[in-house]
Design a protein around this motif. Structure first.
Motif, PDB file in Angstrom:
ATOM      1  N   SER A 246     -48.924 -15.688 -96.089  1.00  0.00           N
ATOM      2  CA  SER A 246     -48.067 -16.001 -94.938  1.00  0.00           C
ATOM      3  C   SER A 246     -48.608 -17.210 -94.185  1.00  0.00           C
ATOM      4  O   SER A 246     -49.157 -18.122 -94.797  1.00  0.00           O
TER       5      SER A 246
ATOM      6  N   LYS B  28     -54.672  -7.100 -89.805  1.00  0.00           N
ATOM      7  CA  LYS B  28     -53.736  -6.527 -88.835  1.00  0.00           C
ATOM      8  C   LYS B  28     -54.458  -5.723 -87.761  1.00  0.00           C
ATOM      9  O   LYS B  28     -53.856  -5.379 -86.742  1.00  0.00           O
TER      10      LYS B  28
ATOM     11  N   LYS C  48     -54.156  -6.892 -84.120  1.00  0.00           N
ATOM     12  CA  LYS C  48     -52.798  -6.704 -83.600  1.00  0.00           C
ATOM     13  C   LYS C  48     -52.566  -5.243 -83.218  1.00  0.00           C
ATOM     14  O   LYS C  48     -52.010  -4.924 -82.174  1.00  0.00           O
TER      15      LYS C  48
ATOM     16  N   SER D 106     -47.719 -10.531 -82.129  1.00  0.00           N
ATOM     17  CA  SER D 106     -47.159 -11.869 -82.361  1.00  0.00           C
ATOM     18  C   SER D 106     -47.012 -12.057 -83.867  1.00  0.00           C
ATOM     19  O   SER D 106     -47.897 -11.730 -84.642  1.00  0.00           O
ATOM     20  N   PRO D 107     -45.872 -12.611 -84.265  1.00  0.00           N
ATOM     21  CA  PRO D 107     -45.515 -12.554 -85.689  1.00  0.00           C
ATOM     22  C   PRO D 107     -46.310 -13.495 -86.574  1.00  0.00           C
ATOM     23  O   PRO D 107     -46.382 -14.694 -86.327  1.00  0.00           O
ATOM     24  N   GLU D 108     -46.905 -12.935 -87.581  1.00  0.00           N
ATOM     25  CA  GLU D 108     -47.448 -13.720 -88.667  1.00  0.00           C
ATOM     26  C   GLU D 108     -46.453 -13.606 -89.825  1.00  0.00           C
ATOM     27  O   GLU D 108     -46.072 -14.583 -90.435  1.00  0.00           O
TER      28      GLU D 108
ATOM     29  N   PRO E  64     -42.885 -11.745 -89.824  1.00  0.00           N
ATOM     30  CA  PRO E  64     -41.986 -10.950 -88.970  1.00  0.00           C
ATOM     31  C   PRO E  64     -41.482  -9.690 -89.664  1.00  0.00           C
ATOM     32  O   PRO E  64     -41.141  -9.720 -90.848  1.00  0.00           O
TER      33      PRO E  64
ATOM     34  N   GLU F 297     -41.123  -9.215 -84.072  1.00  0.00           N
ATOM     35  CA  GLU F 297     -42.571  -9.058 -83.963  1.00  0.00           C
ATOM     36  C   GLU F 297     -43.182  -8.992 -85.368  1.00  0.00           C
ATOM     37  O   GLU F 297     -42.474  -8.996 -86.362  1.00  0.00           O
ATOM     38  N   ASP F 298     -44.490  -8.940 -85.410  1.00  0.00           N
ATOM     39  CA  ASP F 298     -45.156  -8.875 -86.711  1.00  0.00           C
ATOM     40  C   ASP F 298     -44.828  -7.555 -87.409  1.00  0.00           C
ATOM     41  O   ASP F 298     -44.546  -6.540 -86.769  1.00  0.00           O
TER      42      ASP F 298
ATOM     43  N   SER G 149     -46.635  -5.474 -88.512  1.00  0.00           N
ATOM     44  CA  SER G 149     -47.526  -4.396 -88.070  1.00  0.00           C
ATOM     45  C   SER G 149     -46.978  -3.654 -86.853  1.00  0.00           C
ATOM     46  O   SER G 149     -47.477  -2.582 -86.500  1.00  0.00           O
TER      47      SER G 149
END
Lengths: 290, 290, 290, 290
Positions: free
Chosen positions: B123, B218, B221, B228-230, B232, B275-276, B278
């Motif tokens: 990613s 993860k 997070k 915060s998205p790595e 999504p 969001e991520d 996770s």
């Protein structure tokens, strides 16, 4: 002082042998008596009942397959718990559910004994090589009393927390184990349906960060369709069942776990319970490819 | 010769920048034009439409979020595919379903072009650092033509097989990714309900063989509740949806996948889509703990 | 001869009142004593403990919410079972799992008593109107002894078979009940997302052969979002949990049940446990539509 | 004026015969031509292609098995839609997904034609007896034009709403149908594992309010293990798949549906796709009981 060891199956026999190998005197009991023979030949004392173990020890390890089996040897007709000298220590290494461990701790305390739940992470090979990881719930002082013995049988000891939390940690570990295995089996199933070979799928997926490291050990079983048990599928299914019961007790919803558990139930129903957990792949295959 | 690059989102912008950094001249297009600005400032040519890209290149990379988006830029009103010089090469790095890739390969061939499906594993960070893994479906000779460019953007290239099989490998990889994430979130949920801390759970589980390596990334997070998205959540959900459709096409049953997919759908419905991935953990938490 | 009645909740209070209305003398016990007041005012004898009930009767009905509660009143410290005169009859109308009923039958026999598992189909209104259906497991002669009383409380008696099979029939009935409710809630959710009104969906689906008849009774609750409990969601969830445990004991895989069960678990986790089972619909709705 | 009828399978052949029986002149087309023979012998005109149908009618009914099949006859190379006289009416009775119906409505409008989605509730017997229920999406005036014909083929017409909502209603109806069937099969499976006979289970459950009325029709198939298709399992599976896709499009989570769908996928994978949907029971049975 002798050490009691009850439960000499795939795991217990190796753990007890390691204790014996380190010079400890054992009193051993197993329902199927023959499983104690090797240890007895090497000097261990054979007990005819769990109760007999209690007469010769102040420290007892148990390693059994289900909560019911643990309850039977501890609290049943010939159970060891009431027969132990006061303030003895019982270390249960079986994989059981946390509320059961808490109940055992409560019974032990009521009878003036001490208790640790100390299930182990690792299967046949780590047990044999003394490379298990002990996940311990209970009093720190009690843990210190047996830490040296755990170091003989394992490579690490984690004091997770209070009674039941060792069992809890083991249970959640097996949850992710079982789901990783099932997910990988489904990935193989879908991938091969697209014409990608099992070798290509294993080589690519297992070298990436999305695959759990233990899956590499399963690759030969998956490719050869030889699912000789290292960790029997029905044991994993039992662990997922205990997790399911625990989730109910804790008022927690775990949708993915439940469906994965049922996939193992389907496999068990197909007669795959005594094969390795990786035989979940076989359950997903169409008849002609099994 | 210039290289076309269409789709400059989180992934595409980093990949294109790495090509540019290695000295390649780019013609770029993105629906939201602003996303091309940085590349254009560094010398890339801006195209007003996908078709305009085709006028200046014989090699086009696409990196888009859905099959629909890919089809639009390739075959839509201003699509690039029919506008390319004959025998050009289109490399689609988008994560799409195998039957879609096969369809694109068919369209390309019909128009006298060549096609590779080449989705990437990795990613944001691997994209930025040129550490992606290309999973390629299509002709080996076509792959050789772009291997050097892939080496600029990635650290490895796997020639999985025929058209659609690159897409297939990516899809099954994301299946195990999504299931490992959901299973770990469920394990955290159950473990904390038993009073074990998130730190203890992460430290213990993530150092064992049952946890996929990517989960370590993860942990911050999960513990900070900063998702915060790595990668999504809604992208992962889309990938699981494509796997579900593929399973239908291939007549394959994947029970665990389906339930896990629906868990992400529940999360998306709760507003966690951007969001991520996770953040699936948040979806499992009771309101007061989110 | 007086009749013992233990457990005077939503269901038990109505059943006991019907027996009383038909002229039978009752000895009643409920943990929360106030729930016995109305019956006592109408002539019933209040017992301070389950044991006290046993001193005055040779026939005891129990109607409790969980296996644990049944075990407590029957076999606990003040339990009634050992206090009954020999050859008395215990009729357990609680919804419990078959293996538990079998265990109770075993305990009763060991103590020289007789036992029937006789859970009822029907909720609040049928209980009040004497329209329950008794699903009975155990000896036919024992059933004949109480058939007249069952006819007072119900409209039908089914002698399913041996001990545990009455409980088994109730359990599978609630399985299809819970799944019909969840499926209908999902159908409403999907249908309204397409812009079809809840009224149109209910009117059309509920008049067709695919909808279970009981769903018509839920329509007002669904449309008004007033989920006052007729059959509390957490009771249904408990029944599905018992079915899940039974499936494990019987080595049976039930994938659909498990996922539906987990949907109710999600609802319970959202605080909907004490609302009607139809509140499962609320759990599926996005926040703004709840 | 002649009426076009395209698609003469299990359902379409009966519907067309009823129209013919009521005195209407038909132009018929079916890919497998033999299926039109009976209608042609009774006076219908055979068309060699869908396009040929369009040359002789201003009203066309279609009844096909998948969205792909509908698209092919309407918009494919020999499609009828562009060949119809302006302002003709196309009534699609196929069971398809709502977004597909909306797309067909859009194509029809663009070509100056009118469109109704009008799937039917009911299978073989209701089709034969003219007892179908039409679930209609589209303009009320268009519906009035064909209401009389629908009354010939069916016993009720529901004007659900706008384009796609007829298809939507059918889809959610089949969702609850498929889930009721699977839940009942699971209930039979668990009940028989407890030693209760299939007859006792059917008799008791099917006379209660928790069982959908259509299940009574399945009882003979379940008891005899003769799953000759009334509604083939693979069609139901397709409908659940379309519901799953629609849920994705609508951002709706439907966990129970997904797992039930996968149970049918497992059945299909076992070779039960062409048997009746009730053969889902067979998929749940252990090998020796199938």
């Amino acid at each position: 002082m002798k050490i009691g060891f009850i439960g000499l199956g795939i795991m217990g026999s190796r753990m007890a042998a390691n204790l014996q190998g380190a010079g400890h005197e054992l009193v051993v009991y197993n329902r199927t008596q023959g499983k104690a023979d090797a240890l007895v030949e090497n000097g261990a004392t054979r007990a005819a009942t769990p109760e007999e173990v209690a007469g010769q020890c102040r420290l007892v390890f148990t390693m059994l397959s289900t909560p019911e089996a643990v309850e039977e040897v501890a609290l049943g007709q010939d159970g060891f718990l009431r027969a132990l000298p006061g303030n003895s220590l019982w270390v249960d290494c079986s994989t059981v559910n946390p509320s059961f461990s808490k109940k055992m701790a409560w019974h032990a305390k009521k009878m003036g004994q001490r208790f640790l739940d100390a299930p182990v992470s690792g299967s046949l090979m780590p047990a044999e090589k003394g490379q298990l990881i002990f996940l311990v719930g209970g009093d720190g002082a009690d843990l210190e009393q047996v830490r040296e013995l755990m170091d003989v049988m394992g490579k690490a000891v984690v004091h997770v927390g209070d009674h039941g939390q060792g069992a809890g940690m083991k249970m959640v570990n097996n949850m992710i184990l079982g789901q990783a295995m099932a997910a990988f089996a489904e990935a193989l199933r879908l991938g091969t349906s697209l014409g990608i070979s099992e070798e290509m799928l294993c080589d690519t997926l297992l070298s990436g960060p999305a695959a759990a490291p233990f899956l590499k050990l399963k690759q030969p079983k998956l490719l050869s369709r030889n699912f000789s048990p290292e960790f029997p599928l029905e044991w994993l299914h039992k662990d997922l069942h205990l997790a399911s019961i625990t989730a109910y007790e804790q008022n927690v919803a775990l949708p993915s776990l439940q469906t994965t558990k049922e996939l193992y139930a389907l496999a068990k129903q197909q007669g795959l319970g005594e094969e390795d957990m990786s035989a979940i792949y076989r359950a997903l295959l169409p008849d002609q490819a099994k």
